[in-house]
Scaffold this motif. Sequence first.
Motif, PDB file in Angstrom:
ATOM      1  N   UNK A   1       0.829  -1.203   0.000  1.00 31.24           N
ATOM      2  CA  UNK A   1       0.000   0.000   0.000  1.00 31.24           C
ATOM      3  C   UNK A   1       0.865   1.256   0.000  1.00 31.24           C
ATOM      4  N   UNK A   2       1.926   1.235   0.792  1.00 38.55           N
ATOM      5  CA  UNK A   2       2.821   2.399   0.833  1.00 38.55           C
ATOM      6  C   UNK A   2       3.535   2.593  -0.496  1.00 38.55           C
ATOM      7  N   UNK A   3       3.902   1.496  -1.154  1.00 36.94           N
ATOM      8  CA  UNK A   3       4.522   1.601  -2.475  1.00 36.94           C
ATOM      9  C   UNK A   3       3.552   2.215  -3.479  1.00 36.94           C
ATOM     10  N   UNK A   4       2.278   1.788  -3.417  1.00 40.40           N
ATOM     11  CA  UNK A   4       1.285   2.306  -4.350  1.00 40.40           C
ATOM     12  C   UNK A   4       1.044   3.793  -4.193  1.00 40.40           C
ATOM     13  N   UNK A   5       1.247   4.309  -2.990  1.00 40.83           N
ATOM     14  CA  UNK A   5       1.036   5.729  -2.747  1.00 40.83           C
ATOM     15  C   UNK A   5       2.111   6.608  -3.374  1.00 40.83           C
ATOM     16  N   UNK A   6       3.193   5.991  -3.870  1.00 36.73           N
ATOM     17  CA  UNK A   6       4.262   6.763  -4.501  1.00 36.73           C
ATOM     18  C   UNK A   6       3.977   7.064  -5.966  1.00 36.73           C
ATOM     19  N   UNK A   7       2.903   6.482  -6.523  1.00 39.28           N
ATOM     20  CA  UNK A   7       2.626   6.642  -7.952  1.00 39.28           C
ATOM     21  C   UNK A   7       2.298   8.085  -8.297  1.00 39.28           C
ATOM     22  N   UNK A   8       2.543   8.431  -9.559  1.00 46.86           N
ATOM     23  CA  UNK A   8       2.218   9.769 -10.059  1.00 46.86           C
ATOM     24  C   UNK A   8       3.338  10.320 -10.911  1.00 46.86           C
ATOM     25  N   UNK A   9       2.986  10.950 -12.012  1.00 48.90           N
ATOM     26  CA  UNK A   9       4.018  11.430 -12.935  1.00 48.90           C
ATOM     27  C   UNK A   9       4.531  12.827 -12.581  1.00 48.90           C
ATOM     28  N   UNK A  10       4.059  13.372 -11.466  1.00 51.56           N
ATOM     29  CA  UNK A  10       4.506  14.720 -11.107  1.00 51.56           C
ATOM     30  C   UNK A  10       5.530  14.716  -9.975  1.00 51.56           C
ATOM     31  N   UNK A  11       5.977  13.532  -9.576  1.00 49.47           N
ATOM     32  CA  UNK A  11       6.981  13.455  -8.522  1.00 49.47           C
ATOM     33  C   UNK A  11       8.341  13.757  -9.128  1.00 49.47           C
ATOM     34  N   UNK A  12       9.061  14.690  -8.545  1.00 49.70           N
ATOM     35  CA  UNK A  12      10.275  15.222  -9.165  1.00 49.70           C
ATOM     36  C   UNK A  12      11.372  14.186  -9.310  1.00 49.70           C
ATOM     37  N   UNK A  13      11.378  13.172  -8.418  1.00 46.29           N
ATOM     38  CA  UNK A  13      12.497  12.232  -8.459  1.00 46.29           C
ATOM     39  C   UNK A  13      12.273  11.052  -9.394  1.00 46.29           C
ATOM     40  N   UNK A  14      11.115  10.956 -10.044  1.00 41.76           N
ATOM     41  CA  UNK A  14      10.872   9.822 -10.937  1.00 41.76           C
ATOM     42  C   UNK A  14      11.873   9.772 -12.084  1.00 41.76           C
ATOM     43  N   UNK A  15      12.267  10.928 -12.597  1.00 42.98           N
ATOM     44  CA  UNK A  15      13.261  10.929 -13.673  1.00 42.98           C
ATOM     45  C   UNK A  15      14.601  10.408 -13.167  1.00 42.98           C
ATOM     46  N   UNK A  16      14.940  10.712 -11.909  1.00 47.94           N
ATOM     47  CA  UNK A  16      16.171  10.172 -11.329  1.00 47.94           C
ATOM     48  C   UNK A  16      16.087   8.649 -11.195  1.00 47.94           C
ATOM     49  N   UNK A  17      14.895   8.172 -10.849  1.00 46.67           N
ATOM     50  CA  UNK A  17      14.703   6.724 -10.719  1.00 46.67           C
ATOM     51  C   UNK A  17      14.882   6.022 -12.059  1.00 46.67           C
ATOM     52  N   UNK A  18      14.398   6.639 -13.144  1.00 45.01           N
ATOM     53  CA  UNK A  18      14.464   6.015 -14.461  1.00 45.01           C
ATOM     54  C   UNK A  18      15.846   6.093 -15.088  1.00 45.01           C
ATOM     55  N   UNK A  19      16.659   7.019 -14.646  1.00 45.36           N
ATOM     56  CA  UNK A  19      17.941   7.290 -15.290  1.00 45.36           C
ATOM     57  C   UNK A  19      18.859   6.084 -15.432  1.00 45.36           C
ATOM     58  N   UNK A  20      18.961   5.175 -14.443  1.00 46.25           N
ATOM     59  CA  UNK A  20      19.857   4.025 -14.608  1.00 46.25           C
ATOM     60  C   UNK A  20      19.579   3.172 -15.838  1.00 46.25           C
ATOM     61  N   UNK A  21      18.350   3.200 -16.364  1.00 45.47           N
ATOM     62  CA  UNK A  21      18.051   2.415 -17.569  1.00 45.47           C
ATOM     63  C   UNK A  21      18.876   2.874 -18.757  1.00 45.47           C
ATOM     64  N   UNK A  22      19.419   4.099 -18.682  1.00 46.58           N
ATOM     65  CA  UNK A  22      20.201   4.650 -19.792  1.00 46.58           C
ATOM     66  C   UNK A  22      21.703   4.593 -19.532  1.00 46.58           C
ATOM     67  N   UNK A  23      22.118   4.117 -18.348  1.00 44.94           N
ATOM     68  CA  UNK A  23      23.517   4.280 -17.965  1.00 44.94           C
ATOM     69  C   UNK A  23      24.481   3.379 -18.716  1.00 44.94           C
ATOM     70  N   UNK A  24      23.998   2.244 -19.245  1.00 38.58           N
ATOM     71  CA  UNK A  24      24.872   1.335 -19.980  1.00 38.58           C
ATOM     72  C   UNK A  24      24.648   1.494 -21.479  1.00 38.58           C
ATOM     73  N   UNK A  25      25.743   1.513 -22.228  1.00 38.87           N
ATOM     74  CA  UNK A  25      25.632   1.646 -23.678  1.00 38.87           C
ATOM     75  C   UNK A  25      25.004   0.398 -24.277  1.00 38.87           C
ATOM     76  N   UNK A  26      24.190   0.612 -25.287  1.00 38.93           N
ATOM     77  CA  UNK A  26      23.672  -0.523 -26.050  1.00 38.93           C
ATOM     78  C   UNK A  26      24.801  -1.048 -26.932  1.00 38.93           C
ATOM     79  N   UNK A  27      25.136  -2.337 -26.857  1.00 40.96           N
ATOM     80  CA  UNK A  27      26.306  -2.867 -27.571  1.00 40.96           C
ATOM     81  C   UNK A  27      26.099  -2.989 -29.085  1.00 40.96           C
ATOM     82  N   UNK A  28      25.940  -1.839 -29.712  1.00 44.32           N
ATOM     83  CA  UNK A  28      25.829  -1.764 -31.165  1.00 44.32           C
ATOM     84  C   UNK A  28      26.841  -0.741 -31.675  1.00 44.32           C
TER      85      UNK A  28
END
Length: 596
Positions: A444-471
């Motif tokens: 329930x506490x995890x679900x309360x964190x949802x929302x696209x207006x939370x400022x740190x969501x972009x920081x959370x997503x950033x690691x998905x870009x940290x490794x180069x795609x091996x192409x």
Amino acid sequence: MSDDFNFSSPPFDQLRPFEREQLRDALSVGYYAVGEVLLEAGAAVPSLFVLLKGVIEERGEDGRLFAQYAAEDLFDVRGLFSGSSKHRYQAVEESIVYELPAGVFHQLCAGNPDFARFFRADLASKRQLERRDGQNLAEFILTRIAREHLLPAIEVEPTLPLGDAARLQLSRGADALLVREDGELGIVTRTDLMTAHFRDGFGEELHIGPLAHRPLSHVELGDFLFDAMILMTRQRIERVAVCEEGEVVGLLHLTQVLSLFSTHSHVLALRIARAESEMELRAAAETLHTLIATLAGNGIRLRFIMQLVSALNEQLLERLFELQVPPALRGRCCLMVMGSEGRAEQLLKTDQDNALILADDLPAEQGLLLMQRFSAALLDFGYPPCPGGVMASRPEWCKPLAEWKRDLLDVSLQGRPEQLMRLSILADAWPVAGNLQLFEGLRESLGELAGDNIRWLSDLALPALQFDTPLTFLGQLKTHDAHLDIKRGGIFPIVHGARALALREGLAERGTLARLAALQRLGVLDEALADNLAESFELFLQLRLRQQLAGQRDGREQGLDVSRLSRHERDLLRYGLHVVKKFKQSLTRQFHLETR
């Protein structure tokens, strides 16, 4: 009861129609109470025993345990050919056994070489039989539940007397009865009736309503048989109702599903459930490799393998928890797994990723002592410690529920990097043992964190870009000494990107594939991208698993030796990595990471 004999299970599937009738006419049924001896060491073997229900142990004269037999196992074949039993066979649970007289057994062997070969085969022949059985696995996985698979669904009133219920089952050839009370269906099995009468001493006039089990688990007509097996494995039941348009149209029994597997493929789940010591449990865990290799080697789609292995892994951890944690404490804590285990995506053994939620009145020191022993046992089972320390044996991963909730509130207020890392780990959490209500509080506490207006969501997503795609710049595979890190370059961006989007949307879905499907339904990802991501994710896992099985079978090995791939596989890999690159571009736009 002999009418229910399973002729689809080897070696009885080799019998011709008239031989089946010969067996059916000669077959008798024996009932053995706990502790009752079926065969003494040195005694003549009067029959081939086929276990229908219960557990039988085979022990030597010194009391040493040689084997434990469960449903559909047969014995004592060696004694039938040698003339006497070498060991003692004794019931350790109430057991029902089919008994085929020795004379009839030898007649069937003499008249049917294929039937006899099963019992006399040498090792090479048995391996050939295993390979032949394995070829049927893919067909099994893709088989859908049809009406011809079903047992009758007979609904009765809760006031029906026990004796009348038993007679109704026998007359209709039914395995169970459905009982509706207050609008809800329950199930009363043949075993329930026998237990109530023979063990508990209830008379025939007892109403069967109180015997019904609820809620009634069900699948839909047209679902995969594999889905039914997963449900039975998770819930440790032997029957599910089959519904069509909201109405029950029949029952599906575990023996019908298992008959399409080899005769002992289901024993692993039984061994885990019945393990009475850590040694027995470790022995069961060691056979997971064989199961995975068999399924993968026969072309079973990876998502199905992951579901089955996940269910077995959860049962293994739950049983270890039960063996180690005193009953008085089990209701005051909840064990959860994270990472690939939490997402139901683990195959081979990887690092331990687990945590413990404590009731607020249970001292953390007490939980830590329990979990330190738990982690040590998992290490003994072959699960290495997590390099990052994400284990319930560490104080930061063994806390009261109130403290877990407080940490999540701090994330929403502060969003520091180390907090976001913990959040991404917790987003994959799944309960496997103990008081599951504690996990619901955390969810329930995890679900309360949802929302696209939370400022740190972009920081959370950033690691998905940290490794180069091996192409390479020209779009070809980029390798180092013919190797490519498929986890960093392909698997992790999909897993973490889907996780970040799922957190933003407040999704409860557990695994990467389920998250991608949910994001597609919401319109967050377009259909083509979501489908291609799912296929790429499976491809990456499958290529990695195949090389792991061919090597040291280490679930932590992430590299791919591209030189060992066929040209077609290299083309698929390259295409999948291009899909990952496109997904990263989508994440960049959705989380406004253009300048990061």
